[in-house]
Design an enzyme around this catalytic site. Structure first.
Site, PDB file in Angstrom:
ATOM      1  N   ILE A 206     -96.278  37.338  35.978  1.00 47.46           N
ATOM      2  CA  ILE A 206     -94.826  37.359  36.100  1.00 47.46           C
ATOM      3  C   ILE A 206     -94.294  38.715  35.630  1.00 47.46           C
ATOM      4  O   ILE A 206     -94.929  39.392  34.817  1.00 47.46           O
ATOM      5  CB  ILE A 206     -94.205  36.194  35.285  1.00 47.46           C
ATOM      6  CG1 ILE A 206     -92.704  36.029  35.575  1.00 47.46           C
ATOM      7  CG2 ILE A 206     -94.486  36.333  33.813  1.00 47.46           C
ATOM      8  CD1 ILE A 206     -92.102  34.745  35.009  1.00 47.46           C
ATOM      9  N   CYS A 207     -93.150  39.102  36.160  1.00 50.20           N
ATOM     10  CA  CYS A 207     -92.438  40.324  35.783  1.00 50.20           C
ATOM     11  C   CYS A 207     -93.230  41.564  36.217  1.00 50.20           C
ATOM     12  O   CYS A 207     -93.480  41.755  37.394  1.00 50.20           O
ATOM     13  CB  CYS A 207     -92.122  40.303  34.292  1.00 50.20           C
ATOM     14  SG  CYS A 207     -90.788  41.427  33.818  1.00 50.20           S
ATOM     15  N   ALA A 208     -93.658  42.401  35.293  1.00 45.14           N
ATOM     16  CA  ALA A 208     -94.425  43.609  35.622  1.00 45.14           C
ATOM     17  C   ALA A 208     -95.931  43.353  35.635  1.00 45.14           C
ATOM     18  O   ALA A 208     -96.697  44.215  36.035  1.00 45.14           O
ATOM     19  CB  ALA A 208     -94.096  44.727  34.637  1.00 45.14           C
TER      20      ALA A 208
ATOM     21  N   PHE B  13     -91.070  42.094  39.179  1.00 43.63           N
ATOM     22  CA  PHE B  13     -89.749  42.541  38.739  1.00 43.63           C
ATOM     23  C   PHE B  13     -89.268  43.640  39.689  1.00 43.63           C
ATOM     24  O   PHE B  13     -90.057  44.516  40.066  1.00 43.63           O
ATOM     25  CB  PHE B  13     -89.818  43.064  37.301  1.00 43.63           C
ATOM     26  CG  PHE B  13     -88.470  43.303  36.699  1.00 43.63           C
ATOM     27  CD1 PHE B  13     -87.746  42.247  36.174  1.00 43.63           C
ATOM     28  CD2 PHE B  13     -87.923  44.567  36.682  1.00 43.63           C
ATOM     29  CE1 PHE B  13     -86.491  42.463  35.626  1.00 43.63           C
ATOM     30  CE2 PHE B  13     -86.665  44.792  36.132  1.00 43.63           C
ATOM     31  CZ  PHE B  13     -85.950  43.732  35.601  1.00 43.63           C
TER      32      PHE B  13
ATOM     33  N   SER C  18     -94.396  35.907  40.029  1.00 44.96           N
ATOM     34  CA  SER C  18     -92.969  35.624  39.942  1.00 44.96           C
ATOM     35  C   SER C  18     -92.248  36.875  39.458  1.00 44.96           C
ATOM     36  O   SER C  18     -92.863  37.793  38.920  1.00 44.96           O
ATOM     37  CB  SER C  18     -92.735  34.444  38.999  1.00 44.96           C
ATOM     38  OG  SER C  18     -91.398  33.998  39.072  1.00 44.96           O
TER      39      SER C  18
END
Length: 98
Positions: free
Chosen positions: A16-18, A37, A63
């Site tokens: 998730i994210c980076a 992200f 995500s």
């Protein structure tokens, strides 16, 4: 086990994210759809970037960030054999965006 070993064994790998940058460095995004992200996709040379909140491509689940953590969690619940939609309903998540 390494990410490559987990991938070869077909085990789920979630980021998730980076964190999809780690999957990229491990060579796991070649020919795969992913999300991350906003802006991080510029650091990822491989794969097919999507803008969905959650992207599942085989055993790779990605995500976009902290704001998508619940959508990510419900997708993981589904993949692990639970009922993410029922859980989202119980948590009132499915009624937030109406």
């Amino acid at each position: 086990a390494s990410l490559q070993a987990r991938n070869k064994a077909g085990k789920y790998i979630a980021a998730i994210c980076a964190a999809p940058t780690v999957l990229n460095r491990a060579g796991l995004l070649e020919g795969r759809k992913f999300t991350c992200f906003p802006g991080v996709e510029e650091q990822i040379a491989a794969g097919d970037h999507q803008t969905d909140l959650v992207v599942v491509d085989g055993n790779i689940i990605t995500s976009r960030g902290a704001g998508t953590a619940l959508a990510f969690a419900y997708a993981l619940v589904d993949l692990l054999g639970g009922d993410g939609q029922q859980l989202a309903h119980t948590m009132v998540y499915d009624r937030l965006f109406k």
